[in-house]
Design a protein around this motif. Structure first.
Motif, PDB file in Angstrom:
ATOM      1  N   ARG A  59     -43.827  62.276 -90.697  1.00  0.00           N
ATOM      2  CA  ARG A  59     -42.938  63.335 -90.233  1.00  0.00           C
ATOM      3  C   ARG A  59     -42.543  64.349 -91.306  1.00  0.00           C
ATOM      4  N   HIS A  60     -42.846  64.058 -92.540  1.00  0.00           N
ATOM      5  CA  HIS A  60     -42.397  64.973 -93.593  1.00  0.00           C
ATOM      6  C   HIS A  60     -43.537  65.376 -94.508  1.00  0.00           C
ATOM      7  N   ARG A  61     -43.403  66.536 -95.074  1.00  0.00           N
ATOM      8  CA  ARG A  61     -44.348  67.027 -96.071  1.00  0.00           C
ATOM      9  C   ARG A  61     -43.601  67.102 -97.390  1.00  0.00           C
ATOM     10  N   PHE A  62     -44.080  66.380 -98.384  1.00  0.00           N
ATOM     11  CA  PHE A  62     -43.415  66.412 -99.681  1.00  0.00           C
ATOM     12  C   PHE A  62     -44.456  66.229-100.768  1.00  0.00           C
ATOM     13  N   PRO A  63     -44.130  66.662-101.996  1.00  0.00           N
ATOM     14  CA  PRO A  63     -45.102  66.491-103.070  1.00  0.00           C
ATOM     15  C   PRO A  63     -45.338  65.002-103.330  1.00  0.00           C
ATOM     16  N   GLY A  64     -46.588  64.636-103.549  1.00  0.00           N
ATOM     17  CA  GLY A  64     -46.908  63.239-103.813  1.00  0.00           C
ATOM     18  C   GLY A  64     -47.139  62.437-102.556  1.00  0.00           C
ATOM     19  N   ARG A  65     -47.178  63.120-101.411  1.00  0.00           N
ATOM     20  CA  ARG A  65     -47.348  62.422-100.141  1.00  0.00           C
ATOM     21  C   ARG A  65     -48.714  61.718-100.083  1.00  0.00           C
TER      22      ARG A  65
END
Lengths: 374, 289
Positions: free
Chosen positions: B112-118
Motif C-alpha cells: 500500500r505504500h511507496r517508500f525508499p528501500g521498498r
C-alpha cells in the motif's frame, strides 16, 4: 446569475505524472444543488479530477474551494464528501446496515441517532428488508443502492459519483439513473458525476463538462453542447457529427476535394483550411425533381433501413463517408436512392458549424448569397 | 429431481442430450483418475505409518506376526517425546505470532505504500526462502557460538534463539501470503472508508485487517507448520533440554527402528488435525488455502 460565490469552485486544477498532465488546468464552478457530469473518453482525466476533489490524489497545482474554503492539504477523511465508487467498494465483512452506518460511527454519532438515520436512508433506497444481509448476498443493483445509501447517510457536502452505472445491466441503468437523480434532488445535494457514456451524461446532468486529454473542452447544458459545440472534438463526442475538412473560399464555399464543394448556408470571415460539422439527422436528402438547390451533391454508397430512419452512406472525396439519417416519418412507399445514384443534399443555417484550422468555432458573418437553382 | 422428470417428459430428440456427455466422459474419467492417484499418493504415507504403528513386533518385518496397539500404550515410557511435542508446539506458536506481528505490517507497507528501500525490503523479507535451511542453521550456529564466547550469555538451546531462527523461515511465507491477499483486495474499499471519515488508523483496524482475515489465517497456518516440521535449521540450535519433536524422532531412529516412532507420528498428526478442526470453526479453511 447572482453575485453569490459558487458552492464549489475549481481553479486551474492540475495533476502531473512526470511530464504527463493527467489533469491540465481544469476550472469549474458548480452551484449548490446542481448535478454536473464530467464526460469524456477513458484517459481524459475525468476520474483523476474527481479523485483530486475527493482528496485521494494530491494536486500539482490549482485550488478546490467548497463554500469558499480551500481544501488543499485536507485528507479525504476530513472532506465530508460522499463518494459512490465504480466497483461500489462495499465493506465485504459488514452487513448492509453496518456498511451504511459506517460513516456515522466514524463521526461518533449517538447510537439512537444512527439507528434513526439508518432507517431513514434504508427507506430512501428501499432496502429495509436487506439490512442484515452481506454485500455478496445482494444483486448488482442492490449493491449499488447500498453504495449510494452509504454516501447519502453522512449528508455529504458534495456527492461524488464515479461511473455509478457502468457495472449494471443495461436494462437497470435508466431506472437507477432516475433513482440517483431523484435522491440527489430530494436531498438538495450538489453532485459531481463521472462517466464515459454520453447518453447517461445527457440523461442525468444539469450541466456537462466535456473533457479530453486532461483539458476541459466545453462546459454547458446538453442543448448548448449539441447545438453549438465549440470544437470538433465536442461535435463528434456529443451525438454524432460528420466532420468535413476542406478549404474555405469566398467565405461560403468549402472545397472538399476533386470537384466536390459544399455551398454553406452562412458566410464566415475566413479563408483557408476549415472543418464543417454536420449532424446526420440535420442533413436533408433532396428527392429527385425537388426544386430546392443542393448545397452539395454526393454519390450514394449504401442505404440501410433501421426503423426510425434510413441511414445513408455517401461517398466523400478522399475515401471517407458522410452519414445521413433520413427520418422514415411520411416516407412510406417512397423509393430509396439506390447505391451509385447521385444525391443532392441541403441543410439549414442553424445546422452547420464551421471550425477554423486551430479547431475554434466560428461565428457566422451573415447569410450566404442565395443558391442558384440547378 | 423434478427437473430431470420434466426434462424426460419432453419428447425432444433423445440423442441430442447423451451425445455431448459421451464426448466429455473420457476427459472426466481421466481427471477423476488423476485426482484419485493424487489423493492416494498423499494419503499413502499416513496410512502406512498408521499401519506400521499397529505392528506388534519390535523389528519391522513383513508379513508381521501380529497386530496390537501396545506401542501407543508404551508412549508413556518415553516422556522425551511428550516434552519434545510441547517444545515444538510452544516454539511454533511463538514463531507464528512473531512472524504475523512482523509480516502483516510489512506486507501492508509493501503493497500500500511507496517508500525508499521498498524493493530492498521486499527482497530481504523473501530471501531466506532462497537459502537452504542447513546453511542458515550452520551460519546461525557459528554466529551464536561467537557471541556466546564474547558475551558469555548462553544462547544455543534457548527458546528465544530458536524462535528468532524460525522467524527467518516463517516471515517469508507470511509476507508472501499476506501480499497476495492484499493485492486482490479492492483498493477502493479502503478509499471508501477514508471518504466516509475513517482516519488512516481506523481504516487499518476496521477495514484493511478484517478484510485480510483469510490471508492472515492462511499465513499463520503456514508459519506454524513450517516451524513445527523444521529439522535442518533447528538441528544446529537445540540443546539437551530443548528438543523439538522432529529432532526427537530423528534421534530415536538413529538407534532403533521399531513401530514406536510410527505411533509418535500418529499422535502428532492427531494433535495437528485437532488444531486444524478447531481453527476451521473460526475460518473456513477450504476458502483460505
Amino acid at each position: 446569475m447572482s453575485t453569490r460565490p459558487p458552492y464549489l469552485k475549481i481553479e486551474a486544477l492540475s495533476k502531473h505524472y512526470g511530464s504527463m498532465a493527467a489533469v491540465d488546468e481544469v476550472s469549474l464552478e458548480v452551484a449548490a444543488g446542481e448535478m454536473v457530469v464530467l464526460l469524456g473518453p477513458s484517459g481524459c482525466g475525468k476520474t483523476t479530477t474527481l479523485r483530486l476533489i475527493a482528496g485521494f490524489v494530491e494536486a500539482s497545482a490549482g485550488r478546490i474551494l467548497l463554500e469558499g474554503r480551500d481544501y488543499a492539504g485536507l485528507p479525504p477523511y476530513q472532506r465530508e464528501m460522499g463518494m459512490v465508487f465504480q466497483s461500489y467498494a462495499l465493506f465485504p465483512h459488514m452487513t448492509v446496515a453496518q456498511n451504511i452506518s459506517f460513516g456515522l460511527r466514524m463521526r461518533k454519532m449517538p447510537a439512537a441517532q444512527i439507528a434513526s438515520r439508518l432507517e431513514e436512508v434504508l427507506a430512501l433506497v428501499k432496502l429495509e428488508k436487506m439490512a442484515d444481509r452481506y454485500p455478496k448476498q445482494l444483486s448488482g443493483g442492490q449493491q449499488q443502492r447500498v453504495a449510494l445509501a452509504r454516501a447519502l447517510a453522512i449528508r455529504p457536502k458534495l456527492l461524488l459519483l464515479d461511473e455509478p452505472l457502468s457495472n449494471l445491466d443495461a436494462n437497470l441503468r435508466q431506472e437507477v439513473a432516475r433513482e440517483i437523480r431523484r435522491l440527489q434532488r430530494a436531498a438538495g445535494l450538489t453532485a459531481l458525476m463521472v462517466t464515459h457514456d454520453q447518453d447517461e451524461a445527457m440523461a442525468m446532468a444539469d450541466r456537462l463538462v466535456v473533457m479530453d486529454r486532461g483539458r476541459v473542452q466545453q462546459v454547458g447544458p446538453q442543448e448548448a453542447l449539441y447545438e453549438a459545440p465549440e470544437n470538433p472534438f465536442v461535435a463528434r463526442f456529443i451525438g454524432h457529427s460528420n466532420l468535413l475538412r476542406g478549404t474555405l473560399r469566398d467565405g461560403c464555399r468549402l472545397r472538399l476535394g476533386e470537384g466536390v464543394e459544399a455551398q454553406l448556408a452562412q458566410r464566415y470571415n475566413l479563408a483557408g483550411d476549415a472543418t464543417l460539422a454536420l449532424r446526420p439527422e440535420r442533413i436533408r436528402l433532396l428527392p429527385p425533381g425537388d426544386p430546392t438547390p443542393a448545397r452539395m451533391t454526393l454519390a450514394v454508397e449504401d442505404a440501410t433501413y433501421v426503423g426510425a430512419h434510413v441511414e445513408y452512406l455517401l461517398a466523400l472525396p478522399g475515401g471517407g463517408s458522410l452519414i445521413l439519417h433520413q427520418p422514415t416519418t411520411g416516407l412510406a412507399g417512397a423509393a430509396r436512392l439506390a447505391p451509385g445514384s447521385r444525391a443532392g443534399l441541403s441543410w439549414d443555417a442553424g445546422s452547420e458549424r464551421i471550425f477554423d484550422a486551430s479547431d475554434r468555432a466560428l461565428a457566422a458573418a451573415g447569410p450566404a448569397p442565395a443558391l442558384a437553382s440547378v | 429431481m423434478t427437473g430431470a422428470g420434466t426434462l424426460l417428459a419432453i419428447p425432444s430428440e433423445p440423442s441430442a442430450v447423451p451425445a455431448p456427455r459421451r464426448a466429455r466422459s473420457p476427459l472426466k474419467a481421466a481427471m477423476l483418475l488423476v485426482g484419485g492417484v493424487g489423493l492416494v499418493l498423499m494419503l499413502l504415507p499416513l496410512l502406512m505409518t498408521g499401519y506400521i504403528s499397529t505392528i506388534a513386533d519390535s523389528v519391522l518385518a513383513f508379513p508381521p506376526d501380529g497386530h496390537s496397539l501396545s506401542w501407543y500404550a508404551r508412549l508413556g515410557e518415553f516422556p522425551k517425546f511428550g516434552q519434545a511435542l510441547g517444545t515444538s508446539l510452544r516454539i511454533a506458536a511463538m514463531a507464528t505470532i512473531g512472524s504475523l506481528a512482523i509480516g502483516i505490517p510489512a506486507s501492508i507497507a509493501l503493497v500500500r505504500h511507496r517508500f525508499p528501500g521498498r524493493g530492498v525490503l521486499n527482497v530481504l523479507l523473501l530471501s531466506p526462502l532462497t537459502v537452504p535451511g542447513v546453511v542458515i542453521g550452520l551460519a546461525l550456529y557459528v554466529l551464536m557460538v561467537e557471541v556466546e564466547i564474547r558475551s558469555e550469555v548462553p544462547m544455543i538451546g534457548s527458546d528465544a534463539m530458536l524462535v528468532l531462527a524460525h522467524l527467518l523461515i516463517t516471515i517469508p511465507w507470511v509476507v508472501r501470503l499476506c501480499v497476495a491477499n492484499l493485492m486482490q483486495l479492492d483498493r477502493a474499499i479502503e478509499e471508501a472508508a477514508a471518504n466516509l471519515g475513517a482516519s488512516p488508523r481506523q481504516v487499518l483496524w476496521k477495514v484493511t485487517l478484517p478484510m485480510m482475515r483469510q490471508g492472515i489465517v492462511a499465513a499463520g497456518l503456514f508459519a506454524f507448520i513450517i516451524s513445527f516440521e523444521n529439522i535442518e535449521l533447528t538441528l544446529f540450535l537445540i540443546s539437551p533440554g530443548v528438543i523439538t519433536l522432529p529432532i526427537a524422532v530423528l534421534q530415536y531412529l538413529e538407534y532403533r527402528a521399531d513401530p514406536l516412532v510410527a505411533a509418535v507420528v500418529m499422535v502428532q498428526t492427531a494433535v495437528i488435525a485437532l488444531l486444524l478442526v478447531l481453527l476451521d470453526r473460526y475460518v473456513r479453511l477450504s476458502k483460505v488455502v
